[in-house]
Write a protein that holds these residues in place. Structure first.
Motif, PDB file in Angstrom:
ATOM      1  N   PRO A 105      33.195 -28.960  26.672  1.00  0.00           N
ATOM      2  CA  PRO A 105      31.769 -28.842  26.423  1.00  0.00           C
ATOM      3  C   PRO A 105      31.275 -28.334  25.033  1.00  0.00           C
ATOM      4  CG  PRO A 105      32.525 -27.871  28.718  1.00  0.00           C
ATOM      5  CD  PRO A 105      33.767 -28.074  27.664  1.00  0.00           C
ATOM      6  N   GLY A 106      30.432 -29.331  24.521  1.00  0.00           N
ATOM      7  CA  GLY A 106      29.688 -28.927  23.193  1.00  0.00           C
ATOM      8  C   GLY A 106      30.314 -29.504  22.037  1.00  0.00           C
ATOM      9  N   VAL A 107      31.610 -30.334  22.363  1.00  0.00           N
ATOM     10  CA  VAL A 107      32.217 -30.694  21.137  1.00  0.00           C
ATOM     11  C   VAL A 107      31.446 -31.938  20.489  1.00  0.00           C
ATOM     12  CG1 VAL A 107      33.707 -32.281  22.391  1.00  0.00           C
ATOM     13  CG2 VAL A 107      34.528 -31.071  20.394  1.00  0.00           C
ATOM     14  N   GLY A 108      30.639 -32.727  21.338  1.00  0.00           N
ATOM     15  CA  GLY A 108      29.817 -33.718  20.968  1.00  0.00           C
ATOM     16  C   GLY A 108      30.161 -34.953  21.635  1.00  0.00           C
ATOM     17  N   LYS A 109      30.542 -35.051  22.920  1.00  0.00           N
ATOM     18  CA  LYS A 109      30.780 -36.355  23.356  1.00  0.00           C
ATOM     19  C   LYS A 109      29.282 -37.030  23.649  1.00  0.00           C
ATOM     20  CE  LYS A 109      32.530 -34.143  26.942  1.00  0.00           C
ATOM     21  NZ  LYS A 109      32.471 -32.672  26.431  1.00  0.00           N
ATOM     22  N   SER A 110      28.567 -36.490  24.302  1.00  0.00           N
ATOM     23  CA  SER A 110      27.341 -37.140  24.511  1.00  0.00           C
ATOM     24  C   SER A 110      26.425 -37.495  23.221  1.00  0.00           C
ATOM     25  CB  SER A 110      26.398 -36.219  25.338  1.00  0.00           C
ATOM     26  OG  SER A 110      26.852 -35.579  26.413  1.00  0.00           O
ATOM     27  N   THR A 111      26.718 -36.786  22.181  1.00  0.00           N
ATOM     28  CA  THR A 111      25.930 -37.136  20.915  1.00  0.00           C
ATOM     29  C   THR A 111      26.735 -38.222  20.378  1.00  0.00           C
ATOM     30  OG1 THR A 111      25.700 -34.864  20.163  1.00  0.00           O
ATOM     31  CG2 THR A 111      25.691 -36.287  18.551  1.00  0.00           C
ATOM     32  N   ARG A 142      17.345 -35.523  22.044  1.00  0.00           N
ATOM     33  CA  ARG A 142      18.579 -35.450  21.427  1.00  0.00           C
ATOM     34  C   ARG A 142      18.464 -37.058  20.463  1.00  0.00           C
ATOM     35  NH1 ARG A 142      22.699 -35.792  24.823  1.00  0.00           N
ATOM     36  NH2 ARG A 142      23.602 -33.608  24.455  1.00  0.00           N
ATOM     37  N   ARG A 152      16.115 -36.706  17.607  1.00  0.00           N
ATOM     38  CA  ARG A 152      16.460 -35.874  16.523  1.00  0.00           C
ATOM     39  C   ARG A 152      17.650 -36.688  15.838  1.00  0.00           C
ATOM     40  NH1 ARG A 152      20.148 -30.492  18.110  1.00  0.00           N
ATOM     41  NH2 ARG A 152      20.915 -30.314  15.962  1.00  0.00           N
ATOM     42  N   LEU A 153      18.482 -37.742  16.415  1.00  0.00           N
ATOM     43  CA  LEU A 153      19.408 -38.618  15.651  1.00  0.00           C
ATOM     44  C   LEU A 153      18.561 -39.739  15.181  1.00  0.00           C
ATOM     45  CD1 LEU A 153      22.144 -38.369  18.399  1.00  0.00           C
ATOM     46  CD2 LEU A 153      22.028 -37.257  16.342  1.00  0.00           C
ATOM     47  N   MET A 181      30.409 -33.025  12.392  1.00  0.00           N
ATOM     48  CA  MET A 181      29.071 -32.840  13.385  1.00  0.00           C
ATOM     49  C   MET A 181      28.248 -31.992  12.356  1.00  0.00           C
ATOM     50  SD  MET A 181      27.705 -33.122  16.190  1.00  0.00           S
ATOM     51  CE  MET A 181      27.910 -32.776  17.833  1.00  0.00           C
ATOM     52  N   GLY A 182      27.136 -32.840  12.363  1.00  0.00           N
ATOM     53  CA  GLY A 182      26.100 -32.138  11.249  1.00  0.00           C
ATOM     54  C   GLY A 182      24.465 -32.315  12.028  1.00  0.00           C
ATOM     55  N   GLU A 183      23.549 -32.022  11.181  1.00  0.00           N
ATOM     56  CA  GLU A 183      22.474 -32.038  11.949  1.00  0.00           C
ATOM     57  C   GLU A 183      21.999 -33.495  12.385  1.00  0.00           C
ATOM     58  OE1 GLU A 183      19.759 -30.019  12.472  1.00  0.00           O
ATOM     59  OE2 GLU A 183      21.420 -28.720  12.169  1.00  0.00           O
ATOM     60  N   GLY A 221      23.909 -35.632  13.714  1.00  0.00           N
ATOM     61  CA  GLY A 221      24.869 -35.921  14.742  1.00  0.00           C
ATOM     62  C   GLY A 221      26.140 -36.236  14.141  1.00  0.00           C
TER      63      GLY A 221
HETATM   64  P1  TYD Z   1      27.088 -32.591  22.694  1.00  0.00           P
HETATM   65  O1  TYD Z   1      27.135 -34.139  22.399  1.00  0.00           O
HETATM   66  O2  TYD Z   1      25.954 -32.163  23.855  1.00  0.00           O
HETATM   67  O3  TYD Z   1      28.333 -32.167  23.374  1.00  0.00           O
HETATM   68  P2  TYD Z   1      29.134 -32.410  24.779  1.00  0.00           P
HETATM   69  O4  TYD Z   1      28.186 -33.616  25.248  1.00  0.00           O
HETATM   70  O5  TYD Z   1      30.504 -32.716  24.413  1.00  0.00           O
HETATM   71  O6  TYD Z   1      29.099 -31.282  25.755  1.00  0.00           O
HETATM   72  O7  TYD Z   1      26.891 -31.791  21.627  1.00  0.00           O
HETATM   73  C1  TYD Z   1      26.674 -30.378  21.482  1.00  0.00           C
HETATM   74  C2  TYD Z   1      26.642 -29.678  20.362  1.00  0.00           C
HETATM   75  O8  TYD Z   1      26.424 -30.508  19.328  1.00  0.00           O
HETATM   76  C3  TYD Z   1      25.610 -28.696  20.351  1.00  0.00           C
HETATM   77  O9  TYD Z   1      25.934 -27.498  20.207  1.00  0.00           O
HETATM   78  C4  TYD Z   1      24.660 -29.085  19.360  1.00  0.00           C
HETATM   79  C5  TYD Z   1      25.349 -29.753  18.357  1.00  0.00           C
HETATM   80  N1  TYD Z   1      24.492 -30.939  17.872  1.00  0.00           N
HETATM   81  C6  TYD Z   1      24.840 -30.747  16.161  1.00  0.00           C
HETATM   82  O10 TYD Z   1      25.294 -30.106  15.638  1.00  0.00           O
HETATM   83  N2  TYD Z   1      23.941 -31.956  15.553  1.00  0.00           N
HETATM   84  C7  TYD Z   1      23.391 -32.877  16.299  1.00  0.00           C
HETATM   85  O11 TYD Z   1      22.764 -33.596  15.586  1.00  0.00           O
HETATM   86  C8  TYD Z   1      23.297 -32.915  17.711  1.00  0.00           C
HETATM   87  C9  TYD Z   1      22.698 -34.049  18.440  1.00  0.00           C
HETATM   88  C10 TYD Z   1      24.111 -31.989  18.430  1.00  0.00           C
END
Ligand code: TYD
Ligand code: MG
Length: 424
Positions: A73-79, A110, A113-114, A242-244, A246
């Motif tokens: 969780p939080g690694v960036g899958k959804s992003t 989100r 933001r992207l 992973m940055g601001e 995406g």
């Molecule tokens: P997310 O894609 O929600 O992760 P997952 O779906 O794998 O759980 O990403 C979550 C993290 O990414 C959150 O801590 C914020 C960070 N993030 C960035 O650093 N930059 C971005 O542009 C976005 C959208 C998220």
């Protein structure tokens, strides 16, 4: 028996003959074809349009493919998948993103933001897997994304969402629908350490492609790794930062994985790793510090601890370097996790360099270190040397022959032995 074993009533059992299946109702034989007559149709792939993703997919999306994307969780899958959706949409495609985890507003936030605004990216917040399937059939997108397979539910199946029975069933229905409609589907699956919810491991056999998104959450680097691919090569990696804005694809990782002063200070050496088929230049760092603790610390980040312990033992035994009264820290810069056996030699060089407080300079090293102190070749030697040369490293130290090179000779050549050794 004379009586019913359950209700104990006498004479309640009646004999009934079971009809044997007649030979006429035997199943008919399946069609067989010679192997040469199959696979003649070239599968049409639709590139996603993000090079680092297409590389791992083997060129793009195959119709009807079921793809699993796992990660913490939080690694960036959804992003990442939102960016994939946008990339497909800007080339005229349509992507349906079904989220069972987040509300439309959350995803919209989100997306804004992207900078994602394409009308081809369609969202639905839905937990019922059958409704997701029905919506996909109606919308007929080029790709269906389900976020996540642990949050969608199959109504008439017992157990809570995320449980083994539910995850199996929801995935099965989504995969079945992909095969029927030809719409490729990406199932997002969370990997959790505590095992409270059923993990993606459960589904690996059922899908066509298994991808994992990895990365140290304290660092920006993300590695998209292909573990299984029925339509293309496996063990490919895609790199992102992973940055601001995406996930930014990293096409040349050289600057990311080594510090400015690589090799210039004791304890640092460059390692041209091969991850997948791709050379990655990383910096291996070691810190060796005297301690009075009877049980010195051994801390390893980004590498297999067991291998580092083995290298320490080889250095003690075959290079006359003693770490018994030293704390040892070894890490790979940038938060990357490596499984490359070629890391042994750079680890040995970094350890010796720190212990003796001597910098090795502009050196790249790779090779597997055996228990008898021999250095064995690892795959991709030429690639590694070429990558080291491309980035301007002056000395490349790799295994020379078939295990005839030795750890003491290499360390001696780099000025990392206590006693000078004669070099042939
Ligand atoms: P997310 O894609 O929600 O992760 P997952 O779906 O794998 O759980 O990403 C979550 C993290 O990414 C959150 O801590 C914020 C960070 N993030 C960035 O650093 N930059 C971005 O542009 C976005 C959208 C998220
Ligand atoms: Mg998510």
């Amino acid at each position: 028996m004379g009586f019913c074993p359950q209700c104990r009533t006498d004479g309640a059992l009646v004999e009934a003959a079971v009809e044997r299946k007649s030979t006429a109702s035997r199943p008919r034989a399946s069609r067989v074809v010679p192997v040469g007559a199959t696979g003649t149709e070239e599968t049409a792939r639709r590139p996603v349009g993000i090079g680092e993703v297409d590389r791992v997919l083997g060129g793009g999306l195959v119709p009807g493919a079921a793809i699993l994307l796992g990660g913490e969780p939080g690694v960036g899958k959804s992003t990442l998948l939102l960016q994939v959706a946008e990339s497909i949409a800007v080339t005229g495609g349509k992507v349906l993103l079904a989220s069972a985890e987040e509300s439309l507003d959350q995803i919209g936030l989100r997306a804004r933001r992207l900078g994602i605004t394409s009308s081809g990216v369609l969202l639905t917040a839905e937990r019922d897997v059958d409704k997701v399937v029905a919506t996909a059939a109606e919308v007929a997108p080029d790709l269906l994304i389900v976020d996540s397979v642990q949050a969608v539910e199959a109504s008439e199946v017992g157990g809570s969402a995320g449980g083994v029975a539910q995850v199996r069933e929801t995935a099965a229905r989504l995969i079945h629908s992909a095969k029927e409609t030809g719409i490729p589907v990406v199932l997002i699956g969370h990997v959790t350490k505590d095992g409270g919810i059923a993990g993606p491991k459960l589904l690996e056999h059922a899908v066509d492609v298994v991808l994992y998104l990895e990365g140290d959450l304290d660092h920006g680097l993300r590695v998209l790794r292909g573990l299984k691919n029925r339509f293309g090569p496996t063990h490919q990696v895609g790199l992102f930062e992973m940055g601001e804005g995406g996930m930014r694809p990293v096409t040349d990782p050289a600057g990311l994985l080594a510090t400015e002063h690589r090799g210039a200070v004791p304890g640092s050496v460059v390692f041209p790793a091969v991850d997948g088929r791709r050379p990655l230049l990383v910096e291996v760092q070691a810190l060796v510090a005297a301690t009075s603790n009877p049980q010195p610390r051994r801390s390893v980040k980004g590498l297999e601890a067991a291998r580092v312990h083995q290298v320490l033992a080889v250095l003690e035994r075959h290079a006359g370097l003693s770490f018994g009264d030293q704390d040892v820290y070894v890490s790979v810069v940038g938060g990357l996790r490596l499984r490359d056996p070629g890391a042994d030699l750079p680890v040995a060089v970094a350890l010796a360099s720190s212990l003796l407080d001597r910098a090795v300079g502009s050196v790249a090293a790779w090779g597997e270190v055996g228990l008898t102190g021999e250095i064995r070749p690892v795959v991709g030697g030429d690639h590694r040397a070429a990558e080291a040369a491309r980035l301007g490293l002056e000395v490349a130290v790799g295994p020379r022959g078939n295990g005839h090179d030795r750890i003491d000779r290499v360390l001696g050549e780099l000025g990392l032995m206590r006693r000078p050794v004669r070099i042939k």
